[in-house]
Design a protein around this motif. Structure first.
Motif, PDB file in Angstrom:
ATOM      1  N   ASP A   1      -3.488   4.111  -1.901  1.00  0.00           N
ATOM      2  CA  ASP A   1      -4.841   4.277  -0.719  1.00  0.00           C
ATOM      3  C   ASP A   1      -5.864   5.169  -0.055  1.00  0.00           C
ATOM      4  N   ASP A   2      -6.404   4.783  -1.806  1.00  0.00           N
ATOM      5  CA  ASP A   2      -7.853   5.144  -1.648  1.00  0.00           C
ATOM      6  C   ASP A   2      -8.551   4.603  -2.256  1.00  0.00           C
TER       7      ASP A   2
ATOM      8  N   LEU B   1       4.063   1.228   1.825  1.00  0.00           N
ATOM      9  CA  LEU B   1       5.254   1.626   1.633  1.00  0.00           C
ATOM     10  C   LEU B   1       5.055   2.866   1.688  1.00  0.00           C
ATOM     11  N   PRO B   2       6.044   4.230   2.226  1.00  0.00           N
ATOM     12  CA  PRO B   2       6.134   5.694   1.999  1.00  0.00           C
ATOM     13  C   PRO B   2       6.159   5.964   0.690  1.00  0.00           C
ATOM     14  N   ALA B   3       4.840   6.706   0.379  1.00  0.00           N
ATOM     15  CA  ALA B   3       4.884   7.538  -0.775  1.00  0.00           C
ATOM     16  C   ALA B   3       5.433   8.413  -0.762  1.00  0.00           C
TER      17      ALA B   3
ATOM     18  N   ILE C   1       1.130  -1.661   0.253  1.00  0.00           N
ATOM     19  CA  ILE C   1       0.477   0.312  -0.103  1.00  0.00           C
ATOM     20  C   ILE C   1       0.784   1.247   0.347  1.00  0.00           C
ATOM     21  N   ILE C   2       0.634   2.007  -0.929  1.00  0.00           N
ATOM     22  CA  ILE C   2       1.182   3.352  -1.168  1.00  0.00           C
ATOM     23  C   ILE C   2       0.739   4.547  -0.598  1.00  0.00           C
TER      24      ILE C   2
ATOM     25  N   PRO D   1      -2.009   8.927   7.308  1.00  0.00           N
ATOM     26  CA  PRO D   1      -2.435   7.895   8.121  1.00  0.00           C
ATOM     27  C   PRO D   1      -4.168   7.564   8.076  1.00  0.00           C
ATOM     28  N   HIS D   2      -4.995   8.337   8.080  1.00  0.00           N
ATOM     29  CA  HIS D   2      -5.726   7.630   8.654  1.00  0.00           C
ATOM     30  C   HIS D   2      -6.611   7.063   7.116  1.00  0.00           C
ATOM     31  N   ARG D   3      -5.675   7.709   5.843  1.00  0.00           N
ATOM     32  CA  ARG D   3      -5.788   6.743   4.862  1.00  0.00           C
ATOM     33  C   ARG D   3      -5.937   4.992   4.884  1.00  0.00           C
TER      34      ARG D   3
END
Length: 712
Positions: free
Chosen positions: A146-147, A68-70, A33-34, A40-42
């Protein structure tokens, strides 16, 4: 709201078992997940969605998740030029994915487009995901933004698609499977269509959810650099990548996620008339913010520009500004949010003012001006580093109570242009004045101060001193000009499409004909001229005969986008005895994506004649700290900075056109039964005072010459 309620209900329901997920090599072994660190809520919401489903062993899909930090577009260093991404692409790449005759008619296919910072960040985030897959142990990985949410029936759909993908073979192994996408305007080319899958040839947008194999990731990395937006670029790789796509997307983008993405192709689509969205709603002003800042008074003003980009009204004081009484500060804060370099030092801040402000800012070169005891008494924000950088956003945004913008920290306008000074004059309405500007409804933006009583009449009516400028352009317009050619396309809010064959050149210059020969939601065809070059400060003059009729506007103006700035002269066809003058302002450096504005800050001038009956000379004089409008060499209107907007400060192109607005408020409603209607333009003259080509280099010397002419 309805979508959010729907998701809350369905999120509580089990989604089912998907045998395609599991830890053995034949299944999807991981979910990547990017996700941005600041959102963080996403991530939480996406995990909640995945928890509804189970893999072939019965474990929740969340057990397979890796985060994975975008790459954040707000981090200038993260989106700086790298070997991985080439930000310059051609419009042909857009047309390859989604062909459109309107776009191709307006632009050359090799038209260069530059990616936005957000697009670069998205591309680099996916590249980092590919690197994780290529070096990982799982044979197949689902990559998610993440959406997303899983539509009803997603479990069965994904299971069927994976079974079919596994049996397709192709002799080359499985590389990529789209589980989420958008068909590019219904133009997607599909091959090898099966029960649940097809092989896309071209025409898929978005990379919200796709399965990538290790070999597929390795191949994509070898194919870099990514040229242009990553979902566009990957279409160019389909011929060798040979991806598969699910016939009905199983994973969709959330409608309530919100996005600060910015698309580089959007201005081209708008000009071609493909999109006609309303202008962006103006940002909401944050009332109650009262910041005082001190700078090093350098050659440029980055801090003032940055605070303005945050949607704050900024007032800058000159070094020679007279003192300000404490009571006056409270009055200033009723209009402005930020005072920069006020005429009192930071170490002698009056108690009454200290109790009024919500933030105190010092550039690093000014930190020595307060001692330790001052820092204890007040909450000072001393900006980090040795000079302006993206690191300055965080403390400023903390004071303003807002998120950092994606744009880079600005360099600011030259100090001697006096961009954010108060250039308003006392308005003394005079019934006998020949030229009275009557205010009209204007945009409520942070960059416009309301004018309650209108503008004071011009102080004098000088004829421009042409010898002060540099003769940049002379276009009689009696024949087609390479410097001022006809343009194709349109713009949002215009009911006419522009076409070169609507313009005839002859003894009376360029005559534009508006006719009811349009198509679709633009029933009219008309013409427009636009300069090839951009100009910065000077005198811009044309002889013009306006069109007459309901729903028609004849325009001569300067314009730019990113950020949007504009200086207008318009004659309204249903009242051609009046002239509308207007200014649009958005702050920022070249490329800053602030394009707010619907009405601008218009006013009406009674001309005393019918502008549709013959030619008259109209001129705009644009100085760094003021704008003047002339009719037949008579000064009819003048505005200074914050009167009611700051003065546009970036290079603009010149335009002359005849158009029909969607808004009946502006000019009435045009009828498709109207007879052929014309407007004519001739003898365009440009005398530049600051060359756009010299902006940022020798601009100070040129600006000084400009100020000399202003003050004569």
């Amino acid at each position: 709201m309805a979508f959010r309620l729907f998701r809350r209900v369905t999120a509580a329901l089990p989604g089912g078992k998907i045998d395609a997920f599991g830890t053995d090599a034949s299944r999807i072994g991981a979910i990547l997940i990017i996700n941005l660190d600041r959102q963080p809520h996403r991530m939480t919401r996406t995990l909640r969605e995945l928890a509804r489903f189970r893999d072939h062993t019965g474990r929740r899909l969340t057990s397979l998740v890796k985060r994975l930090p975008a790459v954040d577009a707000r981090d200038g260093r993260a989106v700086a030029a790298t070997a991985d991404v080439d930000p310059l692409y051609a419009l042909d790449d857009q047309l390859y994915v989604q062909p459109d005759a309107r776009l191709e008619a307006c632009f050359e296919r090799n038209e260069a487009v530059t990616m936005t910072r957000q697009e670069i960040a998205v591309a680099r985030s996916h590249i980092e995901a590919w690197k994780v897959v290529a070096t990982g142990t799982e044979e197949h990985v689902l990559i998610l933004e993440d959406d997303v949410w899983f539509r009803r029936g997603a479990a069965a759909s994904i299971e069927s698609a994976w079974c079919e993908a596994s049996t397709r073979g192709n002799g080359e192994g499985l590389t990529m499977v789209y589980l989420s996408y958008e068909d590019a305007g219904g133009t997607c080319e599909r091959a090898d269509v099966g029960g649940t899958l097809f092989r896309p040839v071209r025409g898929l947008w978005f990379l919200s959810g796709y399965v990538l194999s290790r070999s597929g990731a390795e191949s994509l990395l070898r194919a870099m650099p990514v040229v242009g937006p990553v979902d566009m670029w990957i279409n160019r790789q389909f011929y060798w990548l040979r991806p598969l796509a699910i016939i009905t997307p199983a994973i969709l983008q959330r409608l309530d996620a919100g996005s600060d993405n910015s698309y580089s192709v959007l201005p081209y689509l708008a000009r071609a008339g493909i999109v006609d969205a309303d202008c962006l709603a103006s940002p909401t002003r944050s009332f109650g913010i009262r910041i005082v800042a001190w700078t090093g008074r350098g050659a440029y003003e980055p801090l003032a520009m940055a605070l303005s980009m945050l949607g704050l009204r900024v007032l800058v004081f000159d070094a020679t500004a007279p003192g300000v009484a404490e009571a006056e500060v409270a009055t200033l804060f009723s209009t402005f949010d930020v005072l920069v370099d006020p005429p009192f030092p930071p170490h002698a801040l009056p108690d009454e003012i200290a109790g009024l402000v919500t933030g105190l800012v010092l550039e690093p070169t000014q930190a020595h001006r307060i001692d330790a005891s001052d820092r204890l008494k007040q909450l000072w924000s001393i900006l980090p580093g040795d000079g302006p950088s993206d690191d300055w956003w965080a403390p400023l945004c903390l004071l303003a109570g807002m998120n950092a913008p994606a744009q880079e920290f600005p360099s600011g306008a030259p100090t001697n242009w006096r961009l954010f000074r108060d250039g308003r004059r006392d308005c003394r309405p005079c019934a006998e004045a020949a030229w009275i500007a009557r205010p009209m409804a204007m945009d409520d933006t942070p960059w416009a101060v309301g004018t309650v009583d209108g503008w004071a009449p011009p102080i004098c009516d000088p004829v421009s001193q042409e010898e002060d400028g540099v003769a940049e352009m002379r276009c009689p317009l009696t024949e087609p000009s390479t410097e001022m050619p006809a343009m194709r396309g349109t713009f949002p809010g215009n009911l006419a499409n522009f076409a070169p064959d609507a313009i005839n050149h002859g003894r009376n210059g360029a005559t534009i004909t508006l006719s009811a020969l349009g198509m679709g939601d633009r029933p009219f065809r008309s013409g427009a001229l636009s300069s090839v070059r951009r100009f910065l400060h000077g005198r811009f003059e044309i002889e013009m005969r306006a069109a007459q009729g309901e729903g028609l506007v004849t325009g001569f103006f300067l314009h730019r986008s990113a950020p949007r700035q504009e200086i207008d002269i318009e004659i309204i066809g249903n009242d051609p005895c009046k002239m509308l003058l207007n200014v649009y302002f958005n702050p920022g450096n070249e490329g800053t994506e602030l394009d707010y504005g619907y009405r601008g800050s218009p006013c009406a001038i009674d001309l005393g004649f019918d502008a549709s009956l013959g030619f008259h000379r109209y001129a705009i004089e644009w100085f760094p700290d003021r704008i003047r409008w002339f009719v037949d060499d008579i000064l009819v209107h003048e505005r200074g900075s914050w009167d009611p907007t700051p003065i546009p400060h970036l290079p603009m192109t010149i335009h002359a056109n005849l158009w029909s607005p969607r808004s009946v408020e502006l000019a009435g409603a045009a009828s498709t039964q109207l007879p052929l209607t014309t407007a004519s333009f001739r003898n365009l003259k440009v005398d530049a005072m600051t060359r756009a080509s010299e902006f940022g280099r020798s601009v100070e010397t040129l600006a000084e010459r400009t100020f000399a002419s202003v003050r004569r």
